[in-house]
Design an enzyme around this catalytic site. Structure first.
Site, PDB file in Angstrom:
ATOM      1  N   ASP A  86       8.797 -30.149 -57.647  1.00  0.00           N
ATOM      2  CA  ASP A  86       8.332 -29.448 -56.448  1.00  0.00           C
ATOM      3  C   ASP A  86       9.533 -29.018 -55.602  1.00  0.00           C
ATOM      4  O   ASP A  86      10.353 -29.844 -55.214  1.00  0.00           O
ATOM      5  CB  ASP A  86       7.424 -30.394 -55.655  1.00  0.00           C
ATOM      6  CG  ASP A  86       6.504 -29.680 -54.696  1.00  0.00           C
ATOM      7  OD1 ASP A  86       6.932 -28.669 -54.120  1.00  0.00           O
ATOM      8  OD2 ASP A  86       5.365 -30.137 -54.521  1.00  0.00           O
ATOM      9  N   THR A 142       3.009 -24.559 -52.773  1.00  0.00           N
ATOM     10  CA  THR A 142       2.753 -25.603 -53.768  1.00  0.00           C
ATOM     11  C   THR A 142       1.479 -25.378 -54.571  1.00  0.00           C
ATOM     12  O   THR A 142       1.486 -25.412 -55.799  1.00  0.00           O
ATOM     13  CB  THR A 142       2.698 -26.971 -53.075  1.00  0.00           C
ATOM     14  OG1 THR A 142       3.968 -27.232 -52.471  1.00  0.00           O
ATOM     15  CG2 THR A 142       2.374 -28.082 -54.063  1.00  0.00           C
ATOM     16  N   ASN A 191      -2.021 -23.177 -49.914  1.00  0.00           N
ATOM     17  CA  ASN A 191      -2.306 -24.610 -49.813  1.00  0.00           C
ATOM     18  C   ASN A 191      -3.619 -24.842 -49.071  1.00  0.00           C
ATOM     19  O   ASN A 191      -4.330 -25.817 -49.318  1.00  0.00           O
ATOM     20  CB  ASN A 191      -1.175 -25.324 -49.080  1.00  0.00           C
ATOM     21  CG  ASN A 191       0.113 -25.372 -49.882  1.00  0.00           C
ATOM     22  OD1 ASN A 191       0.090 -25.313 -51.108  1.00  0.00           O
ATOM     23  ND2 ASN A 191       1.239 -25.480 -49.198  1.00  0.00           N
ATOM     24  N   LYS A 245       1.070 -35.568 -54.686  1.00  0.00           N
ATOM     25  CA  LYS A 245       0.093 -34.723 -54.013  1.00  0.00           C
ATOM     26  C   LYS A 245      -1.137 -34.520 -54.898  1.00  0.00           C
ATOM     27  O   LYS A 245      -1.026 -34.322 -56.104  1.00  0.00           O
ATOM     28  CB  LYS A 245       0.700 -33.353 -53.718  1.00  0.00           C
ATOM     29  CG  LYS A 245       1.961 -33.383 -52.865  1.00  0.00           C
ATOM     30  CD  LYS A 245       2.539 -31.989 -52.714  1.00  0.00           C
ATOM     31  CE  LYS A 245       3.828 -31.995 -51.901  1.00  0.00           C
ATOM     32  NZ  LYS A 245       4.422 -30.641 -51.771  1.00  0.00           N
ATOM     33  N   ARG A 297      -3.060 -31.882 -55.046  1.00  0.00           N
ATOM     34  CA  ARG A 297      -3.021 -30.552 -55.678  1.00  0.00           C
ATOM     35  C   ARG A 297      -2.010 -30.503 -56.815  1.00  0.00           C
ATOM     36  O   ARG A 297      -2.196 -29.762 -57.777  1.00  0.00           O
ATOM     37  CB  ARG A 297      -2.726 -29.472 -54.637  1.00  0.00           C
ATOM     38  CG  ARG A 297      -1.452 -29.657 -53.828  1.00  0.00           C
ATOM     39  CD  ARG A 297      -1.346 -28.572 -52.763  1.00  0.00           C
ATOM     40  NE  ARG A 297      -0.170 -28.683 -51.921  1.00  0.00           N
ATOM     41  CZ  ARG A 297      -0.132 -29.280 -50.745  1.00  0.00           C
ATOM     42  NH1 ARG A 297      -1.237 -29.853 -50.279  1.00  0.00           N
ATOM     43  NH2 ARG A 297       0.968 -29.329 -50.030  1.00  0.00           N
ATOM     44  N   HIS A 325      12.270 -29.775 -47.351  1.00  0.00           N
ATOM     45  CA  HIS A 325      11.752 -29.173 -46.119  1.00  0.00           C
ATOM     46  C   HIS A 325      12.544 -29.659 -44.901  1.00  0.00           C
ATOM     47  O   HIS A 325      12.773 -28.894 -43.961  1.00  0.00           O
ATOM     48  CB  HIS A 325      10.278 -29.525 -45.939  1.00  0.00           C
ATOM     49  CG  HIS A 325       9.339 -28.569 -46.594  1.00  0.00           C
ATOM     50  ND1 HIS A 325       9.123 -27.298 -46.145  1.00  0.00           N
ATOM     51  CD2 HIS A 325       8.558 -28.707 -47.703  1.00  0.00           C
ATOM     52  CE1 HIS A 325       8.242 -26.681 -46.915  1.00  0.00           C
ATOM     53  NE2 HIS A 325       7.891 -27.520 -47.878  1.00  0.00           N
ATOM     54  N   ASP A 356       7.325 -25.185 -58.721  1.00  0.00           N
ATOM     55  CA  ASP A 356       6.225 -24.439 -58.125  1.00  0.00           C
ATOM     56  C   ASP A 356       6.696 -23.364 -57.162  1.00  0.00           C
ATOM     57  O   ASP A 356       5.932 -22.456 -56.814  1.00  0.00           O
ATOM     58  CB  ASP A 356       5.250 -25.389 -57.425  1.00  0.00           C
ATOM     59  CG  ASP A 356       5.933 -26.290 -56.404  1.00  0.00           C
ATOM     60  OD1 ASP A 356       7.183 -26.365 -56.393  1.00  0.00           O
ATOM     61  OD2 ASP A 356       5.217 -26.935 -55.616  1.00  0.00           O
ATOM     62  N   HIS A 357       7.944 -23.443 -56.729  1.00  0.00           N
ATOM     63  CA  HIS A 357       8.525 -22.462 -55.813  1.00  0.00           C
ATOM     64  C   HIS A 357       9.960 -22.860 -55.542  1.00  0.00           C
ATOM     65  O   HIS A 357      10.401 -23.959 -55.904  1.00  0.00           O
ATOM     66  CB  HIS A 357       7.746 -22.392 -54.488  1.00  0.00           C
ATOM     67  CG  HIS A 357       7.532 -23.739 -53.841  1.00  0.00           C
ATOM     68  ND1 HIS A 357       8.544 -24.446 -53.239  1.00  0.00           N
ATOM     69  CD2 HIS A 357       6.430 -24.512 -53.748  1.00  0.00           C
ATOM     70  CE1 HIS A 357       8.071 -25.590 -52.787  1.00  0.00           C
ATOM     71  NE2 HIS A 357       6.784 -25.667 -53.085  1.00  0.00           N
ATOM     72  N   HIS A 409       9.014 -22.285 -47.425  1.00  0.00           N
ATOM     73  CA  HIS A 409       8.917 -21.330 -48.526  1.00  0.00           C
ATOM     74  C   HIS A 409       7.557 -20.673 -48.469  1.00  0.00           C
ATOM     75  O   HIS A 409       6.560 -21.309 -48.150  1.00  0.00           O
ATOM     76  CB  HIS A 409       9.075 -22.060 -49.870  1.00  0.00           C
ATOM     77  CG  HIS A 409       8.249 -23.299 -49.965  1.00  0.00           C
ATOM     78  ND1 HIS A 409       6.912 -23.282 -50.313  1.00  0.00           N
ATOM     79  CD2 HIS A 409       8.546 -24.594 -49.695  1.00  0.00           C
ATOM     80  CE1 HIS A 409       6.437 -24.515 -50.275  1.00  0.00           C
ATOM     81  NE2 HIS A 409       7.406 -25.340 -49.891  1.00  0.00           N
TER      82      HIS A 409
END
Length: 530
Positions: A38, A78, A99, A167, A169, A287, A330-331, A471
């Site tokens: 992630d 994400t 999200n 997470k 997700r 972050h 994911d990014h 992001h």
């Protein structure tokens, strides 16, 4: 006579080869391990390359390394990245537009996987609230398409699919609807939990893992070199809420993945299984400090070492020669604005509010009203349709939606504090817009029933907030990620052509001889398939 028979055999063998009967399909892998780190930009592979001596090093040396893999949609967040990873589907098809978003049917903000028709298994359970949040029960029901795992189980019902992440997700969206189970971390109990969508009670191997109470031990650990980081939660009801933003979050994921391989006997049952693993902690750390901080480098090196540990377990239990491993992210992430400013690069934090700008502009032109609904996150604005229906111009004429969109868009672009480069309205996106990669990304990310009415694209380097970074954009720092694939049937090497992350799912489907996932927008990477 013998010569004649030899000639006849040669002719027959040639006929078989010509009709395809001589072709032998490659043996299927016993296990596919699909890994997402992630918030892991591609340049983390190159910038920290000299410090990798474990799993990342192995993937880069022994696998196919795509140096120009990009996401081609917005937002780059994400849930969207995890849904694309194993489905190949754009948000325009999968319905995973962020999200979280405002659900007009439910009349509230929902997250990509929250689902109050199920309950959490193995962890805490709150009552349903006004919103549907990351802390609530979860399932893949909002994902409208199939995944590689879903198609694998459709072709081979005995196959097992398991998803793991901090997470919800990150565990649910890659593993899909037919998974044997998706497991994620519960901040309240420190357990890995699942959902009644999959099962009514945790498997015994998961209970045994949770009984070790590892989260309670990790909370007091110090991060070597970064002792100022504190992993004690400030929220008494969630004593482990700070743990994901630590190296120990990824360690828990790797240990739980090992337990799942043993407990479910993945890759050891005479059928191909799929394990999806999302290492979430890199995102939490990134972050806070940005991509150029020493903590991010340390987290990347630790991920390399954790992958090596996981690969050793797989070698012992299954044999890596029998396993396909694919790794992506994911990014990416935007540079921290403070660093940009120091290095005279464009970028910064926004000092204005798009929502306030729209409220003021529409109020001045059409009268005061609550024009917007919650849930847009600053770059996707949802209009209150009841307010639009009741709105009148000064001469008493009804206000059309396009008129409101145009007024709002002009006000946003005229406000220099917002640093908005483009505004796309619902009407434009529904009708289709042509243009460069930014326009294409906006169309790929738009699903009419869930997306907002105005989509904003900020100037490069500008982000909301006052600290850290984030992001969501169509720019390379957010969408350029690794794609590494290693295993039987894969040609190792460095591949410099541009590909999309959407290409991973159809490539795996081709390798496994299963149906391509229903919403896939990618192509099979035939250049790496032996």
């Amino acid at each position: 006579m013998q010569a004649r028979k030899a000639l006849q055999f040669a002719i027959f063998a040639g006929m078989l080869a010509g009709t395809g009967f001589a072709a032998v399909a490659p043996a299927k892998p016993k296990l596919v391990v699909a890994i997402i780190i992630d918030q892991f930009r591609y340049d983390y592979l190159t910038r920290f390359r000299g410090s990798y001596h474990g799993g990342l090093d192995q993937l880069m040396n022994q696998g196919a390394d795509f140096t120009n893999a990009f996401y081609v949609q917005t937002p780059t967040v994400t849930a969207v990245g995890h849904s694309i990873f194993m489905s190949g589907a754009m948000p325009a098809v999968s319905g995973i537009v962020g999200n979280a978003w405002y659900d007009r049917d439910e009349k509230k903000v929902v997250t990509s996987v929250c689902d109050w028709t199920v309950h959490t298994v193995g962890g805490h359970q709150d009552d349903a609230g006004k919103q549907c949040t990351d802390a609530d029960p979860a399932s893949p029901r909002r994902l409208l398409v199939s995944t590689v795992g879903d198609e694998l189980r459709a072709a081979h019902p005995d196959a097992k699919v398991v998803g793991i992440s901090i997470k919800a997700r990150g565990a649910i969206l890659p593993s899909g609807h037919r998974a044997a189970g998706a497991f994620w971390f519960d901040d309240a109990t420190g357990n890995f939990v699942t959902s009644s969508f999959y099962m009514d009670q945790l498997p015994s191997w998961a209970d045994a893992f949770n009984s070790q109470k590892l989260a309670a031990k990790y909370v007091d650990k110090k991060w070597d070199g970064f002792e100022k980081w504190d992993f004690h939660s400030r929220v008494s009801a969630e004593p482990y809420a700070a743990l994901p933003a630590s190296p120990w979050g990824n360690e828990l994921i790797e240990l739980f993945a090992e337990q799942a391989i043993g407990g479910e006997r993945l890759g050891q049952r005479g059928v191909t299984d799929l394990l999806t693993v999302s290492f979430s902690s890199n995102d939490y750390v990134g972050h806070r400090v940005g991509p150029d901080a020493p903590e991010v480098r340390d987290m990347a090196i630790r991920a390399d070492q954790l992958l090596a540990k996981l690969f050793r377990l797989i070698e012992q239990r299954i044999g890596l020669k029998n396993v396909v491993v694919v790794l992506s992210a994911d990014h990416g992430v935007a540079p921290a604005p403070g660093r940009d400013e120091a290095e005279k690069m464009p970028g910064g934090y926004l000092t204005g509010s798009a929502e306030k700008t729209v409220q003021a502009a529409l109020g001045e032109k059409f009268g005061k009203a609550e024009w917007l609904l919650p849930g847009g996150g600053g770059t996707s604005l949802y209009f209150d349709r009841e307010a639009l229906e009741n709105a009148k111009t000064k001469d008493g004429r009804p206000v059309t939606a396009d008129e409101a969109y145009r007024t709002a868009g002009e006000a946003i672009l005229a406000n220099p504090q917002l640093h908005v480069a483009r505004v796309y309205s619902r009407t434009q996106l529904e009708n289709g817009i042509t243009g460069d990669f930014v326009a294409t990304a906006a169309v790929n990310g738009f699903y009419p029933r869930r997306s907002g009415d105005l989509q904003l694209v900020l100037e490069p380097g500008f982000i909301p907030g006052t600290s850290g970074t984030t992001h969501f954009s169509p720019y390379a720092y957010d969408r350029h990620v690794p794609v590494l694939i290693m295993g039987p049937g894969i040609k190792p090497g460095r591949y410099n052509q541009t590909i999309e992350v959407n290409d991973i799912a159809p490539t795996l489907a081709t390798l496994l001889d299963i149906q391509t996932p229903s919403g896939s927008a990618g192509r099979a990477l035939s250049e790496i398939l032996q």
